[in-house]
Write a protein that holds these residues in place. Sequence first.
Motif: not given
Length: 209
Positions: A14-24, A88-100
Motif C-alpha cells: 500500500s505504501s509503494f502503491g500510493i507513491l506509484i499511483l500519485l500521478p494517477l 469511467i471510474l466505475r467501469k475500471t474500478s478506479l473509484d476504489e483506489l483511495p482504499q489503499i
Amino acid sequence: MYMKVKRLVDVVLSSFGILILLPLFFIIIIAIKIDSKGPIFFKQKRLGINKTYFEILKFRTMRMDAPKDTPTHLLNNSKQYITNVGKILRKTSLDELPQIWNILIGQMSIIGPRPALWNQYDLISERNKYGANDIPPGLTGWAQINGRDELPIKEKAKLDGEYVERISFFMDIKCFIGTIVSVLKSEGVVEGGKGTTVEKKVVGSKERV
C-alpha cells in the motif's frame, strides 16, 4: 502466523502503491473537480474486522443531487446521477483506489471479504456463520473474482467463508491475479435496477456497495 505476514505485505504494497499511483490520483482528482461540483472523495460507513466500524474511501462517482440514503441499484434510472468521469471510474474500478489508505492504516487488507455496509444485516448474518466478519475486509477477494455484484447474499457469504478456510499466501495471489483479469473484462458489475441478486434491504448509501 500468516496474518502477521499478510499485514506486513499490506503495509509495504500500500505504501509503494500510493507513491506509484500519485500521478494517477492527481489526474483523477482534477477530472472529478472539472466534471462536477462536490467533494473528491466519498466516505461510507462499513463493517471492519470483528464487526467494528470504519469509513471506507472512494472517489466520488455521483452528482450531488442524487437521492440521499438510497443505494444505486434501487434508484430509478440511476445512470442519470452518475457523472461522466464516474462512469469511467466505475467501469475500471478506479473509484476504489483511495482504499489503499484504508489498507495502509490497518482498516482493510488488500485481499479479504469486501466490507459490508453497516446495515447489510443479511450479509453480515450469513458471514457470521463462516467467521468472515472476524478477519480484515479486503479491497478485493474470493467472492469478487467469482461473481462480484451478481452474486446472491448466501452465495457471496459462502465464498467469503471459503476464503477464510483457505487463507494463505497462495490464495491471496490467486485472488490478486483473478481481480486483474476481472477488472480488465469488467466482469460482475451491476448498476441501477439490473442487480436483482443484490440485497435490497440495504439503505443509507447513494454510492454503489
